[in-house]
Design a protein around this motif. Structure first.
Motif, PDB file in Angstrom:
ATOM      1  N   GLN A   1       0.801  -1.217   0.000  1.00  0.00           N
ATOM      2  CA  GLN A   1       0.000   0.000   0.000  1.00  0.00           C
ATOM      3  C   GLN A   1       0.834   1.267   0.000  1.00  0.00           C
ATOM      4  N   ARG A   2       1.898   1.276   0.809  1.00  0.00           N
ATOM      5  CA  ARG A   2       2.753   2.472   0.852  1.00  0.00           C
ATOM      6  C   ARG A   2       4.006   2.178   1.667  1.00  0.00           C
ATOM      7  N   PHE A   3       4.976   3.063   1.569  1.00  0.00           N
ATOM      8  CA  PHE A   3       6.166   3.001   2.403  1.00  0.00           C
ATOM      9  C   PHE A   3       5.851   3.672   3.735  1.00  0.00           C
ATOM     10  N   LEU A   4       6.461   3.181   4.783  1.00  0.00           N
ATOM     11  CA  LEU A   4       6.329   3.797   6.097  1.00  0.00           C
ATOM     12  C   LEU A   4       7.177   5.060   6.105  1.00  0.00           C
ATOM     13  N   LYS A   5       6.534   6.183   6.381  1.00  0.00           N
ATOM     14  CA  LYS A   5       7.238   7.456   6.445  1.00  0.00           C
ATOM     15  C   LYS A   5       6.997   8.060   7.819  1.00  0.00           C
ATOM     16  N   ILE A   6       7.974   8.777   8.296  1.00  0.00           N
ATOM     17  CA  ILE A   6       7.853   9.476   9.570  1.00  0.00           C
ATOM     18  C   ILE A   6       7.829  10.964   9.262  1.00  0.00           C
ATOM     19  N   ARG A   7       6.682  11.577   9.487  1.00  0.00           N
ATOM     20  CA  ARG A   7       6.461  12.989   9.147  1.00  0.00           C
ATOM     21  C   ARG A   7       6.880  13.290   7.710  1.00  0.00           C
ATOM     22  N   ARG A   8       6.425  12.473   6.810  1.00  0.00           N
ATOM     23  CA  ARG A   8       6.661  12.600   5.372  1.00  0.00           C
ATOM     24  C   ARG A   8       8.107  12.347   4.963  1.00  0.00           C
ATOM     25  N   ASN A   9       8.939  11.912   5.893  1.00  0.00           N
ATOM     26  CA  ASN A   9      10.333  11.588   5.590  1.00  0.00           C
ATOM     27  C   ASN A   9      10.467  10.089   5.372  1.00  0.00           C
ATOM     28  N   LEU A  10      11.148   9.705   4.311  1.00  0.00           N
ATOM     29  CA  LEU A  10      11.413   8.301   4.027  1.00  0.00           C
ATOM     30  C   LEU A  10      12.754   7.943   4.652  1.00  0.00           C
ATOM     31  N   LEU A  11      12.692   7.378   5.866  1.00  0.00           N
ATOM     32  CA  LEU A  11      13.900   7.099   6.629  1.00  0.00           C
ATOM     33  C   LEU A  11      14.267   5.623   6.549  1.00  0.00           C
ATOM     34  N   ALA A  12      15.548   5.368   6.376  1.00  0.00           N
ATOM     35  CA  ALA A  12      16.045   3.989   6.358  1.00  0.00           C
ATOM     36  C   ALA A  12      16.052   3.441   7.780  1.00  0.00           C
TER      37      ALA A  12
ATOM     38  N   THR B   1      13.311   3.670  15.776  1.00  0.00           N
ATOM     39  CA  THR B   1      13.136   4.109  14.401  1.00  0.00           C
ATOM     40  C   THR B   1      11.750   3.765  13.881  1.00  0.00           C
ATOM     41  N   MET B   2      11.273   2.591  14.250  1.00  0.00           N
ATOM     42  CA  MET B   2       9.970   2.168  13.774  1.00  0.00           C
ATOM     43  C   MET B   2       8.842   2.607  14.696  1.00  0.00           C
ATOM     44  N   GLY B   3       9.177   3.153  15.852  1.00  0.00           N
ATOM     45  CA  GLY B   3       8.165   3.634  16.766  1.00  0.00           C
ATOM     46  C   GLY B   3       7.417   2.544  17.506  1.00  0.00           C
ATOM     47  N   TYR B   4       8.032   1.409  17.695  1.00  0.00           N
ATOM     48  CA  TYR B   4       7.392   0.291  18.380  1.00  0.00           C
ATOM     49  C   TYR B   4       8.126  -0.049  19.651  1.00  0.00           C
ATOM     50  N   ASP B   5       7.370  -0.512  20.649  1.00  0.00           N
ATOM     51  CA  ASP B   5       7.946  -1.155  21.818  1.00  0.00           C
ATOM     52  C   ASP B   5       7.522  -2.606  21.734  1.00  0.00           C
ATOM     53  N   LEU B   6       8.463  -3.514  21.749  1.00  0.00           N
ATOM     54  CA  LEU B   6       8.147  -4.933  21.683  1.00  0.00           C
ATOM     55  C   LEU B   6       8.201  -5.522  23.078  1.00  0.00           C
ATOM     56  N   MET B   7       7.138  -6.224  23.480  1.00  0.00           N
ATOM     57  CA  MET B   7       7.126  -6.889  24.771  1.00  0.00           C
ATOM     58  C   MET B   7       7.342  -8.365  24.531  1.00  0.00           C
TER      59      MET B   7
END
Length: 192
Positions: A97-108, A169-175
């Motif tokens: 569907q789309r690339f994950l962008k953070i505030r419209r920035n395409l970050l590696a 970077t991905m904005g996740y906390d993994l439990m």
């Protein structure tokens, strides 16, 4: 009756960060259709594009049977290792569907975070051991197994330990559940 037109003043062209490189492959996350992660990896692989979905191996108990299943660790996301010319072919792939962008920035995504995901799904620990000396809120480090070196915060103690690992970077906390014998308490403030 006449309608008045409003003029909209747009700010000057804004520069957005884009980590795509012409020749150096980097990791990016793409958002997929629901339950289409494995199919997207298959389709991208057929196009010669490196793709990865971290899968967790789970046992599901049904009324009359038990099954082993592989489910994505992060639902609806696939990670692609691409160069700039591969950007459009990824987007043209069915179910992407789309690339994950953070505030419209395409970050590696740093290679270390992809390696971390690989390590996380490679270790399955269901051992229940009571350990003294560790308490909820303690900063801990994994000192044994495939997750050695990872740091996080102990969020629950009920005969087993749960360790929160932040992938910023991905904005996740993994439990995740970790064998208590694999944990070492850190001094307060060590994670900062």
């Amino acid at each position: 009756m006449t309608k008045s037109l409003k003029t909209i003043n747009l700010p000057a062209e804004q520069e957005f960060e884009n980590h795509l490189h012409l020749t150096e492959a980097r990791w990016f996350a793409v958002y997929t259709g629901y339950k289409r992660e494995k199919k997207v990896v298959e389709l991208l692989t057929k196009k010669g594009i490196a793709a990865y979905v971290p899968l967790q191996h789970l046992t599901r108990h049904y009324t009359r049977k038990t099954r082993q299943v592989e489910l994505p660790l992060i639902s609806c996301y696939v990670f692609v290792h691409i160069t700039q010319p591969q950007y459009v072919p990824v987007l043209e792939t069915q179910f992407v569907q789309r690339f994950l962008k953070i505030r419209r920035n395409l970050l590696a995504i740093p290679e270390a975070e992809i390696d971390l995901l690989r390590r996380i799904v490679g270790e399955i620990t269901d051992i229940e051991v009571e350990t003294t000396g560790l308490h909820q809120g303690d900063e801990v480090e994994v000192i044994a197994g495939q997750l050695t070196g990872l740091r996080g915060v102990l969020v629950e103690k009920r005969g087993r330990q749960k360790l929160v690992i932040a992938l910023k970077t991905m904005g996740y906390d993994l439990m995740m559940e970790v064998n208590p014998g694999h944990l070492r308490k850190l001094q307060a403030g060590s994670l900062r």
